[in-house]
Design an enzyme around this catalytic site. Structure first.
Site, PDB file in Angstrom:
ATOM      1  N   SER A 303      67.796 -10.929 -17.901  1.00 55.48           N
ATOM      2  CA  SER A 303      67.357 -11.060 -16.508  1.00 55.48           C
ATOM      3  C   SER A 303      68.560 -11.446 -15.654  1.00 55.48           C
ATOM      4  CB  SER A 303      66.302 -12.162 -16.373  1.00 55.48           C
ATOM      5  OG  SER A 303      66.922 -13.436 -16.422  1.00 55.48           O
ATOM      6  N   ASP A 304      68.489 -11.200 -14.366  1.00 54.50           N
ATOM      7  CA  ASP A 304      69.490 -11.792 -13.486  1.00 54.50           C
ATOM      8  C   ASP A 304      69.192 -13.295 -13.405  1.00 54.50           C
ATOM      9  OD1 ASP A 304      71.617 -12.226 -11.812  1.00 54.50           O
ATOM     10  OD2 ASP A 304      71.135 -10.613 -10.421  1.00 54.50           O
ATOM     11  N   TYR A 305      70.086 -13.999 -12.769  1.00 54.46           N
ATOM     12  CA  TYR A 305      70.087 -15.456 -12.708  1.00 54.46           C
ATOM     13  C   TYR A 305      68.765 -16.022 -12.155  1.00 54.46           C
ATOM     14  CZ  TYR A 305      72.773 -19.822 -12.182  1.00 54.46           C
ATOM     15  OH  TYR A 305      73.272 -21.091 -12.299  1.00 54.46           O
TER      16      TYR A 305
END
Ligand code: BGC
Length: 765
Positions: A303-305
């Site tokens: 996932s992104d941050y």
């Protein structure tokens, strides 16, 4: 009218990865996809022993704030001190650490994971190594202007060598989002507005980061991001929602990912944005059906941050637990930084909300990734503090940064051949907030890990090449967005005393990149006022534009006799600009983004679809046409545009046949001659247009380019190959199809000019 037929492929198959013959067109070989390691006995053995908590640990990535650089780069830090980190590692609750660097610290941390945990599973060390590490290369958008995949591959390789020497295994790059709206700050991080250029550079960067052998010490795992369509955020507003047709998603935003996978990328990052109402990080259709089902991707999705946690703010998940459930079920293997997987997966599995098999499949993929780079056999690979110094910021790295910088510069205007400048005999005034500034040379991600002591500002770069360094006077005049006391007066006086003014104006580093959307894309007003004061002196002005996106040029800056697009070029910025200014390097960059006449045209890109009322050539016959009230909807400087100090003539365009058989190849050739006095490189571009189709098609589409290097007077033939596959588009029911019919083809110097011919694609059989 010719009869249109679907390509003969079975329905399911025609949606599969369409790896355009594009790369082949550019004369590049697309690497055979590397087989992702199958779950080995070792992995199955580990899985059989792992507790659900240890499994969730392998699926969790945290920013490591313990090792240098220590600071508050990331606001949401779950690991607050070394003691907590050690305890978490020993308990097997972390699989990946990100954004901490340094071989010694990585070595110690790895020891804790391998020697101190029950199952001794090594950690992956990841970071955002986007355009260099200690030595910084041009921002990816600038490098895209080189139209040189070989260069992109070399800079990615160099970045990987430095970063792996500092203990890293994995970079969250390349960003392959196609960006058609220059208000979006992250345009700077990608390859610009074009699909084909995006595909070619995505593949080149993956090859560069990963090298030939994934197990080699200096091989770095690449992650194309952000999946998917992040570049299409509405109004260019960062993190905004995305509304997109399936055809545009598949034709424009997905192909660079496919190119990255074909080049061997084994991981991908899910995006922050939603796509048509479903957040990318909970988007089962994208992450599982398309990615794994249609394309057969076997690698890891991260996932992104905190993007999983943000499903709550999206209003898509009820709470954090629900967010973790939705993300893992959609196909996100690793949760970055939110800690949701370690917190909720054990209970989600116990309650039956998430099948254990889903978690196991994700763990298998993560362990297979670790196995693929040889971590189980050698957990300490690339963790050698001695090698770190040896490989970092070497003269060769800096030379490459300088070369890449000069090749990324685009000469937009050069009236009366003001450039190149002589190295002696002229008094120069370098004016503007970027004149001797060392804080705005690297670009958005450059400052993350860079050795800033390497930064070369413009003044130093110019002085180093001048016969008499004292012939250059430097005055900032103003700051990026504010006056400085007496600044204008000193700048005007400097201009008056000079023969030629170099005006360094534009955006600061922190006006571009993540979370830096702009409502208009002009040069800040105070700098425009400075430019006006300088122009009033009547001295010839060379504009050195500093920018991370296409800029709206106006007034005296637009009208200056010479303009160089110099972006953010990295550590060697000043030297690279001097190389082009003084003609040591003949500029050969081409714009990877269209410069609009006005910000209000955004989103603005060359390959829009034809309308029913195209703007007429005659500007006086403009009623009820696709134009603005005040301006034509043209580019000030179009995609693909760039000048040189020599002259290239392209002639004799020929097609091998006017009728392309369904399974045949059409050769398009032309002659390129260097008719000027200097050695130079020309970027020959091939565009097509499908004249009549069952979908309205772009006015032009880039399908190939070649760099030609020619001595004065020399001539060469260039050849492009076109096949049916290069003419396909997404038609009814979202299938890729090719339709017989007439196509225009151009051999051009930019997206708006060129020699043209037509051919017909004949039906199958
Ligand atoms: C960015 C990603 C980046 C991640 C980790 C996010 O804010 O969108 O591109 O890889 O942070 O630093």
């Amino acid at each position: 009218m010719t009869l249109k037929t679907m390509n003969g492929a079975p329905a399911g198959a025609s949606r599969r990865a369409f790896l355009s013959g594009g790369a082949a067109l550019a004369g590049l070989a697309v690497a055979t996809p590397r087989a992702f390691a199958r779950a080995s006995d070792r992995i199955e053995g580990l899985l059989a022993q792992m507790t659900i908590e240890e499994k969730a640990g392998q699926l969790s990535c945290f920013a490591d704030m313990i090792r240098p650089p220590v600071g508050d780069m990331n606001p949401l830090v779950n690991i607050r001190n070394a003691q907590t980190l050690t305890a978490e590692l020993q308990a097997g609750r972390i699989g990946v650490l990100m954004n901490g660097v340094g071989a010694q610290a990585a070595l110690e941390t790895q020891k804790t994971a391998v020697e101190g945990s029950r199952l001794k599973i090594p950690l992956l060390f990841a970071a955002d190594v986007i355009h260099g590490f200690r030595t910084v290369f041009p921002i990816p958008l600038a490098e895209a202007a080189s139209f040189d995949p070989h260069l992109a591959e070399r800079t990615a390789r160099a970045a990987a060598i430095e970063a792996t020497a500092s203990g890293l295994h994995w970079t969250f790059a390349p960003m392959v989002d196609v960006a058609r709206d220059q208000r979006w700050g992250r345009v700077a991080e990608g390859s610009g507005e074009d699909v084909f250029l995006g595909e070619v550079l995505a593949a080149a960067r993956v090859r560069g980061f990963q090298g030939k052998d994934l197990k080699a010490d200096d091989s770095m795992l690449a992650t194309p991001k952000h999946f998917a369509a992040y570049g299409a955020v509405t109004a260019g507003l960062e993190y905004n929602s995305v509304e997109l047709s399936e055809a545009t998603l598949r034709e424009v935003h997905l192909p660079p990912f496919q190119a990255a996978f074909a080049a061997g990328a084994m991981t991908v990052m899910s995006a922050f944005n939603d796509v048509n109402g479903v957040p990318a990080t909970a988007n089962k259709r994208l992450l599982t059906d398309v990615l794994r089902g249609e394309w057969g991707f076997k690698g890891v999705v991260i996932s992104d941050y905190t993007a999983d946690q943000e499903l709550v703010a999206h209003g898509f998940a009820a709470d954090d637990r629900d967010a973790a459930r939705l993300a893992i079920l959609a196909g996100v293997d690793i949760s970055m930084q939110s800690g949701l997987y370690i917190r909720y997966l054990p209970e989600l599995v116990a309650s039956g909300a998430v099948p254990l098999a889903v978690v196991d499949a994700a763990v298998r993929r993560v362990l297979a990734l670790k196995e693929a780079i040889g971590l189980f056999d050698n957990p300490y690979r690339s963790l050698d503090p001695k090698a770190e110094a040896y490989h970092t910021a070497t003269p060769a790295m800096r030379a490459l940064s300088r070369e890449a910088g000069a090749r990324s510069i685009v000469l937009l205007k050069n009236d009366k051949t003001l450039l190149p400048l002589p190295k002696a005999g002229k008094r120069l005034a370098l004016i503007g907030p970027f004149a001797d500034d060392r804080d705005n040379v690297l670009g958005a991600w450059g400052g993350f890990f860079a050795d800033r002591r390497l930064n070369v500002d413009l003044a130093s770069g110019l002085r180093a090449q001048l016969a008499d360094p004292a012939s250059l006077v430097v005055e900032r005049g103003c700051d990026v967005e504010a006056m400085i006391a007496g600044g204008f007066e000193r700048a005007v006086a400097a201009a008056q005393g000079a023969d030629i003014v170099l005006l360094a104006v534009g955006e600061s580093q922190d006006m571009t990149g993540e979370a830096k959307s702009r409502t208009d894309i002009r040069i800040p007003p105070v700098q425009m006022r400075l430019a006006e004061a300088i122009a009033a002196t009547g001295k010839p002005v060379v504009v050195l534009l500093r920018h991370g996106r296409a800029i709206q040029l106006e007034g005296v800056v637009r009208d200056a006799p010479a303009i160089l697009a110099t972006w953010f070029l990295g550590s060697e910025m000043g030297n690279a600009v001097a190389d082009v200014l003084f003609g040591t390097v003949n500029p050969s960059g081409r714009l990877p983004v269209s410069f609009p006449i006005d910000s209000g045209q955004e989103p603005f890109f060359y390959n829009g679809r034809t309308t029913g009322r195209p703007a007429p050539a005659d500007p006086n016959a403009q009623e009820y046409k696709a134009r603005w009230r005040s301006i034509r909807n043209d580019a000030l400087y179009p995609f693909g545009f760039g000048l040189t100090y020599t002259r290239f003539d392209v002639t004799d365009m020929k097609l091998s046949t006017p009728r392309l058989e369904w399974n045949d190849t059409l050769h398009v050739t032309a002659k390129v001659k260097n008719s000027g006095d200097l050695h130079g490189e020309h970027v020959v571009q091939l565009y097509i247009r499908d004249r009549v189709a069952s979908r309205t098609r772009p006015v032009r589409e880039l399908k190939g380019f070649q760099r030609v290097s020619l001595a004065p007077g020399a001539e060469r033939e260039v050849r492009f190959d076109l096949k049916r596959q290069n003419l396909m588009f997404v038609g009814d029911n979202d299938y890729w199809i090719a339709e017989p019919g007439v196509f225009d083809v151009w051999i051009a110097n930019s997206s708006v000019d060129g020699l043209t011919a037509e051919f017909e694609l004949l039906p199958a059989g």
